[in-house]
Design a protein around this motif. Structure first.
Motif, PDB file in Angstrom:
ATOM      1  N   UNK A   1      -3.011  -1.240 116.842  1.00  0.00           N
ATOM      2  CA  UNK A   1      -3.060  -1.948 115.570  1.00  0.00           C
ATOM      3  C   UNK A   1      -2.897  -3.428 115.873  1.00  0.00           C
ATOM      4  N   UNK A   2      -3.808  -4.248 115.357  1.00  0.00           N
ATOM      5  CA  UNK A   2      -3.765  -5.682 115.633  1.00  0.00           C
ATOM      6  C   UNK A   2      -3.935  -6.436 114.316  1.00  0.00           C
ATOM      7  N   UNK A   3      -2.874  -7.124 113.892  1.00  0.00           N
ATOM      8  CA  UNK A   3      -2.929  -7.937 112.684  1.00  0.00           C
ATOM      9  C   UNK A   3      -2.639  -9.382 113.061  1.00  0.00           C
ATOM     10  N   UNK A   4      -2.599 -10.244 112.062  1.00  0.00           N
ATOM     11  CA  UNK A   4      -2.273 -11.649 112.323  1.00  0.00           C
ATOM     12  C   UNK A   4      -0.838 -11.798 112.787  1.00  0.00           C
ATOM     13  N   UNK A   5       0.037 -10.937 112.287  1.00  0.00           N
ATOM     14  CA  UNK A   5       1.459 -11.076 112.570  1.00  0.00           C
ATOM     15  C   UNK A   5       1.924 -10.264 113.766  1.00  0.00           C
ATOM     16  N   UNK A   6       1.272  -9.136 114.040  1.00  0.00           N
ATOM     17  CA  UNK A   6       1.838  -8.213 114.998  1.00  0.00           C
ATOM     18  C   UNK A   6       0.754  -7.380 115.653  1.00  0.00           C
ATOM     19  N   UNK A   7       1.052  -6.933 116.861  1.00  0.00           N
ATOM     20  CA  UNK A   7       0.146  -6.060 117.598  1.00  0.00           C
ATOM     21  C   UNK A   7       0.994  -5.002 118.293  1.00  0.00           C
ATOM     22  N   UNK A   8       0.634  -3.734 118.102  1.00  0.00           N
ATOM     23  CA  UNK A   8       1.371  -2.685 118.787  1.00  0.00           C
ATOM     24  C   UNK A   8       0.456  -1.503 119.094  1.00  0.00           C
ATOM     25  N   UNK A   9       0.853  -0.758 120.104  1.00  0.00           N
ATOM     26  CA  UNK A   9       0.123   0.438 120.524  1.00  0.00           C
ATOM     27  C   UNK A   9       0.938   1.661 120.162  1.00  0.00           C
ATOM     28  N   UNK A  10       0.234   2.737 119.865  1.00  0.00           N
ATOM     29  CA  UNK A  10       0.893   3.983 119.542  1.00  0.00           C
ATOM     30  C   UNK A  10       0.070   5.121 120.136  1.00  0.00           C
ATOM     31  N   UNK A  11       0.733   6.037 120.779  1.00  0.00           N
ATOM     32  CA  UNK A  11       0.044   7.197 121.331  1.00  0.00           C
ATOM     33  C   UNK A  11       0.223   8.353 120.362  1.00  0.00           C
ATOM     34  N   UNK A  12      -0.885   8.969 119.974  1.00  0.00           N
ATOM     35  CA  UNK A  12      -0.842  10.069 119.021  1.00  0.00           C
ATOM     36  C   UNK A  12      -1.346  11.345 119.680  1.00  0.00           C
ATOM     37  N   UNK A  13      -0.649  12.444 119.410  1.00  0.00           N
ATOM     38  CA  UNK A  13      -1.093  13.769 119.822  1.00  0.00           C
ATOM     39  C   UNK A  13      -1.651  14.463 118.591  1.00  0.00           C
ATOM     40  N   UNK A  14      -2.913  14.813 118.653  1.00  0.00           N
ATOM     41  CA  UNK A  14      -3.604  15.380 117.499  1.00  0.00           C
ATOM     42  C   UNK A  14      -4.124  16.762 117.869  1.00  0.00           C
ATOM     43  N   UNK A  15      -3.973  17.705 116.949  1.00  0.00           N
ATOM     44  CA  UNK A  15      -4.433  19.069 117.160  1.00  0.00           C
ATOM     45  C   UNK A  15      -5.594  19.368 116.223  1.00  0.00           C
ATOM     46  N   UNK A  16      -6.390  20.370 116.587  1.00  0.00           N
ATOM     47  CA  UNK A  16      -7.495  20.759 115.714  1.00  0.00           C
ATOM     48  C   UNK A  16      -6.978  21.306 114.390  1.00  0.00           C
ATOM     49  N   UNK A  17      -5.733  21.789 114.361  1.00  0.00           N
ATOM     50  CA  UNK A  17      -5.137  22.293 113.127  1.00  0.00           C
ATOM     51  C   UNK A  17      -4.835  21.178 112.127  1.00  0.00           C
ATOM     52  N   UNK A  18      -4.894  19.896 112.544  1.00  0.00           N
ATOM     53  CA  UNK A  18      -4.634  18.768 111.640  1.00  0.00           C
ATOM     54  C   UNK A  18      -5.788  18.507 110.674  1.00  0.00           C
ATOM     55  N   UNK A  19      -6.917  19.174 110.910  1.00  0.00           N
ATOM     56  CA  UNK A  19      -8.061  19.017 110.012  1.00  0.00           C
ATOM     57  C   UNK A  19      -7.738  19.681 108.682  1.00  0.00           C
ATOM     58  N   UNK A  20      -7.931  19.006 107.559  1.00  0.00           N
ATOM     59  CA  UNK A  20      -7.583  19.589 106.252  1.00  0.00           C
ATOM     60  C   UNK A  20      -8.384  20.858 105.933  1.00  0.00           C
ATOM     61  N   UNK A  21      -9.551  21.018 106.500  1.00  0.00           N
ATOM     62  CA  UNK A  21     -10.352  22.200 106.237  1.00  0.00           C
ATOM     63  C   UNK A  21      -9.744  23.441 106.891  1.00  0.00           C
ATOM     64  N   UNK A  22      -8.916  23.266 107.919  1.00  0.00           N
ATOM     65  CA  UNK A  22      -8.303  24.382 108.614  1.00  0.00           C
ATOM     66  C   UNK A  22      -7.003  24.822 107.968  1.00  0.00           C
TER      67      UNK A  22
END
Length: 144
Positions: free
Chosen positions: A122-143
């Motif tokens: 995420x990069x804005x005028x005020x701040x920049x930071x990194x985030x690592x996300x673990x995502x599963x196929x179950x996170x899909x709303x259709x599932x």
């Protein structure tokens, strides 16, 4: 004496016309100044969504990448997620003041489904930071 009275009246008319012209000039300056203030107020507002922009972005990325993991039977899901990241960055850059970059995609195929680990910047005028996300196929709303 008649000429003196006529001269006195014309001076009054000139003063009246001058006062009306001065009033229009002042009114014009006030209208222009008000327009400048209104434009400055509108342009200083945020262009992002009403809720927390980071929370909304996290939810959008989690659901979208989850659907890519659930929906694609291809072996190159990493390339599809990176392509989605480029499209998402271009679309979000036009609607928000935040630049969002999805990178370092790693997909892990397991027996119960696919998992992906992505690095989101995420990069804005005020701040920049990194985030690592673990995502599963179950996170899909259709599932769900």
């Amino acid at each position: 004496m008649v000429t003196n009275e006529t001269t006195d009246r014309s001076r009054g008319q000139i003063i009246l016309i001058g006062a009306i012209a001065l009033a229009f000039i002042i009114l014009g300056i006030v209208v222009v100044f008000n327009g400048v203030l209104y434009t400055e107020t509108i342009s200083s507002g945020t262009a992002s969504q009403g809720g927390s922009s980071a929370a909304v972005t996290d939810a959008e990325l989690e659901q979208s990448i989850g659907c890519i993991l659930a929906g694609y039977n291809e072996t190159d899901k990493e390339a599809e997620i990176e392509k989605f990241g480029e499209i998402y960055r271009n679309v979000s850059a036009q609607s928000e003041t935040t630049l969002i970059d999805v990178s370092d995609v790693e997909v892990d195929e397991t027996g119960s489904g696919s998992n992906a680990t992505v690095n989101v910047t995420y990069d804005t005028h005020d701040l920049r930071y990194n985030q690592q996300q673990d995502i599963e196929s179950a996170d899909c709303p259709e599932n769900v």
